[in-house]
Scaffold this motif. Sequence first.
Motif, PDB file in Angstrom:
ATOM      1  N   ARG A   1     -13.153   6.314 -35.336  1.00 46.56           N
ATOM      2  CA  ARG A   1     -12.816   5.156 -36.175  1.00 46.56           C
ATOM      3  C   ARG A   1     -13.597   3.903 -35.774  1.00 46.56           C
ATOM      4  N   ASP A   2     -14.059   3.863 -34.542  1.00 45.94           N
ATOM      5  CA  ASP A   2     -14.793   2.693 -34.060  1.00 45.94           C
ATOM      6  C   ASP A   2     -16.301   2.928 -33.970  1.00 45.94           C
ATOM      7  N   TRP A   3     -16.756   4.059 -34.490  1.00 45.29           N
ATOM      8  CA  TRP A   3     -18.195   4.336 -34.424  1.00 45.29           C
ATOM      9  C   TRP A   3     -18.963   3.448 -35.397  1.00 45.29           C
ATOM     10  N   SER A   4     -20.221   3.238 -35.074  1.00 40.72           N
ATOM     11  CA  SER A   4     -21.099   2.490 -35.966  1.00 40.72           C
ATOM     12  C   SER A   4     -21.563   3.392 -37.104  1.00 40.72           C
ATOM     13  N   THR A   5     -22.128   2.783 -38.122  1.00 39.73           N
ATOM     14  CA  THR A   5     -22.645   3.543 -39.261  1.00 39.73           C
ATOM     15  C   THR A   5     -23.719   4.530 -38.825  1.00 39.73           C
ATOM     16  N   SER A   6     -24.576   4.097 -37.908  1.00 40.00           N
ATOM     17  CA  SER A   6     -25.643   4.986 -37.450  1.00 40.00           C
ATOM     18  C   SER A   6     -25.090   6.163 -36.650  1.00 40.00           C
ATOM     19  N   GLN A   7     -24.048   5.937 -35.858  1.00 43.19           N
ATOM     20  CA  GLN A   7     -23.431   7.031 -35.109  1.00 43.19           C
ATOM     21  C   GLN A   7     -22.824   8.062 -36.054  1.00 43.19           C
TER      22      GLN A   7
ATOM     23  N   LEU B   1     -25.155  14.590 -39.780  1.00 45.04           N
ATOM     24  CA  LEU B   1     -26.342  15.450 -39.869  1.00 45.04           C
ATOM     25  C   LEU B   1     -26.224  16.615 -38.901  1.00 45.04           C
ATOM     26  N   GLU B   2     -25.660  16.338 -37.740  1.00 41.92           N
ATOM     27  CA  GLU B   2     -25.497  17.380 -36.714  1.00 41.92           C
ATOM     28  C   GLU B   2     -24.357  18.330 -37.064  1.00 41.92           C
ATOM     29  N   GLN B   3     -23.270  17.765 -37.614  1.00 41.24           N
ATOM     30  CA  GLN B   3     -22.054  18.547 -37.892  1.00 41.24           C
ATOM     31  C   GLN B   3     -21.530  18.164 -39.275  1.00 41.24           C
ATOM     32  N   PRO B   4     -21.979  18.855 -40.323  1.00 44.61           N
ATOM     33  CA  PRO B   4     -21.580  18.477 -41.691  1.00 44.61           C
ATOM     34  C   PRO B   4     -20.078  18.601 -41.956  1.00 44.61           C
ATOM     35  N   ARG B   5     -19.411  19.560 -41.320  1.00 42.07           N
ATOM     36  CA  ARG B   5     -17.985  19.758 -41.589  1.00 42.07           C
ATOM     37  C   ARG B   5     -17.157  18.670 -40.896  1.00 42.07           C
ATOM     38  N   HIS B   6     -16.264  18.084 -41.651  1.00 42.96           N
ATOM     39  CA  HIS B   6     -15.415  17.041 -41.099  1.00 42.96           C
ATOM     40  C   HIS B   6     -14.220  16.830 -42.021  1.00 42.96           C
ATOM     41  N   ALA B   7     -13.287  16.041 -41.536  1.00 40.33           N
ATOM     42  CA  ALA B   7     -12.148  15.612 -42.355  1.00 40.33           C
ATOM     43  C   ALA B   7     -12.257  14.111 -42.572  1.00 40.33           C
ATOM     44  N   TRP B   8     -11.786  13.662 -43.725  1.00 37.32           N
ATOM     45  CA  TRP B   8     -11.688  12.219 -43.971  1.00 37.32           C
ATOM     46  C   TRP B   8     -10.263  11.796 -43.624  1.00 37.32           C
ATOM     47  N   ARG B   9     -10.146  10.908 -42.648  1.00 39.24           N
ATOM     48  CA  ARG B   9      -8.833  10.449 -42.208  1.00 39.24           C
ATOM     49  C   ARG B   9      -8.640   8.970 -42.545  1.00 39.24           C
ATOM     50  N   LEU B  10      -7.414   8.643 -42.898  1.00 40.40           N
ATOM     51  CA  LEU B  10      -7.072   7.245 -43.169  1.00 40.40           C
ATOM     52  C   LEU B  10      -6.992   6.489 -41.853  1.00 40.40           C
ATOM     53  N   ASN B  11      -7.687   5.376 -41.781  1.00 39.63           N
ATOM     54  CA  ASN B  11      -7.566   4.491 -40.630  1.00 39.63           C
ATOM     55  C   ASN B  11      -6.255   3.727 -40.805  1.00 39.63           C
ATOM     56  N   MET B  12      -5.200   4.262 -40.199  1.00 42.67           N
ATOM     57  CA  MET B  12      -3.861   3.769 -40.482  1.00 42.67           C
ATOM     58  C   MET B  12      -3.709   2.290 -40.134  1.00 42.67           C
ATOM     59  N   ALA B  13      -4.217   1.880 -38.978  1.00 43.97           N
ATOM     60  CA  ALA B  13      -4.077   0.466 -38.589  1.00 43.97           C
ATOM     61  C   ALA B  13      -4.792  -0.443 -39.577  1.00 43.97           C
ATOM     62  N   ALA B  14      -5.991  -0.048 -40.014  1.00 45.88           N
ATOM     63  CA  ALA B  14      -6.745  -0.868 -40.973  1.00 45.88           C
ATOM     64  C   ALA B  14      -6.051  -0.895 -42.323  1.00 45.88           C
ATOM     65  N   ALA B  15      -5.470   0.238 -42.718  1.00 43.54           N
ATOM     66  CA  ALA B  15      -4.802   0.311 -44.013  1.00 43.54           C
ATOM     67  C   ALA B  15      -3.567  -0.585 -44.057  1.00 43.54           C
ATOM     68  N   ILE B  16      -2.783  -0.551 -42.985  1.00 41.16           N
ATOM     69  CA  ILE B  16      -1.586  -1.401 -42.939  1.00 41.16           C
ATOM     70  C   ILE B  16      -1.993  -2.874 -42.907  1.00 41.16           C
ATOM     71  N   HIS B  17      -3.033  -3.191 -42.163  1.00 46.10           N
ATOM     72  CA  HIS B  17      -3.524  -4.574 -42.129  1.00 46.10           C
ATOM     73  C   HIS B  17      -4.003  -5.004 -43.515  1.00 46.10           C
ATOM     74  N   HIS B  18      -4.592  -4.073 -44.254  1.00 42.60           N
ATOM     75  CA  HIS B  18      -5.156  -4.385 -45.569  1.00 42.60           C
ATOM     76  C   HIS B  18      -4.084  -4.819 -46.563  1.00 42.60           C
ATOM     77  N   ILE B  19      -2.907  -4.194 -46.507  1.00 39.93           N
ATOM     78  CA  ILE B  19      -1.872  -4.542 -47.491  1.00 39.93           C
ATOM     79  C   ILE B  19      -1.120  -5.808 -47.091  1.00 39.93           C
ATOM     80  N   GLY B  20      -1.264  -6.236 -45.850  1.00 38.90           N
ATOM     81  CA  GLY B  20      -0.695  -7.513 -45.444  1.00 38.90           C
ATOM     82  C   GLY B  20       0.679  -7.453 -44.847  1.00 38.90           C
ATOM     83  N   SER B  21       1.583  -6.648 -45.428  1.00 37.24           N
ATOM     84  CA  SER B  21       2.950  -6.601 -44.911  1.00 37.24           C
ATOM     85  C   SER B  21       3.540  -5.213 -45.134  1.00 37.24           C
TER      86      SER B  21
END
Length: 310
Positions: free
Chosen positions: A151-157, A163-183
């Motif tokens: 979650r804290d990696w840079s875009t380049s990382q 490129l090295e490992q195409p398989r992955h899961a997309w996970r919700l950044n829970m802390a960022a999501a809760i911060h996004h809605i405000g309350s």
Amino acid sequence: MNSTRSLQGSPHQFQQQSSPRFRFAPSPNGSLHLGHAYSALLNQRLAQQLGGVFYLRIEDIDTARCTPKLEAEMLADMEWLGLAFDPPMRRQSQHFADYADALETLIEADLVYPAFLSRSESRAMVEEHENNGQKWPRDPDGVPHYPGQERDWSTSQIKAKRLEQPRHAWRLNMAAAIHHIGSPSHLDWMEFDVSGDGSDHLKTGSPADWGDVVLARSDTPTSYHLSVTLDDALQGITHVVRGVDLAPSTSVHRLLQELLGLPQPVYHHHPLIMADDRRKLSKSARDTGLADLRAAGLQPSDIQRMVGLG
């Protein structure tokens, strides 16, 4: 649906429905049992009592386990039980583009991240911490939270890792999501009492309890959390009636509704039909399967009586 993002900019796309809308949403990955019968019959009864509509949704995002044969058997069980659905039926496997578009909205908002650890790698990291006496958070189902190192990696990382490992899961950044809605208080939801005695009440839950939940995988453009939340909005569902085992996940669904600008239905989480040994009924164990009960000579009225809706 052409674009979730355009729907967010056009609230009129999700106007309040003129009549209550209910749904029954089974997955054709096994045989229906008494627990499914109770939920389906309860939804149908409430729709009839409130003068609403009753939809069928086939939740078949797992295209490996959900087969045409199992779906045909499931539909036969529902027809025998006397369930009558209003058109149209929604089949999730035909709407992957909808879910992919919603996911892209969250990606552009920087609220999700690609997660590369396998289940075994994640489990090993958690065990290492716990063996060192450090407590690790777990979700309401008892599953350890994902370590979340990406979650804290840079875009380049991230680009190099994909490129090295195409398989992955997309996970919700829970802390960022809760911060996004405000309350987080926005995530309360209304639980209605099906007895009609006026005891509707607000329920609260914290999506943070779930950690960084999976929203999609590289080979499947959605997860249960994302697809069920979007489907309820697209079908205009006003009343979600489902088992109490799904009540904790409602906080995640409320969060996704806020993030994607989707309407909020009201909820009722009904008790589960349990096996004699107090286990939750299971498709894989064929517990009290409707097909088996039908083969034994039982009638739909017997099933209604067995689940307390006779």
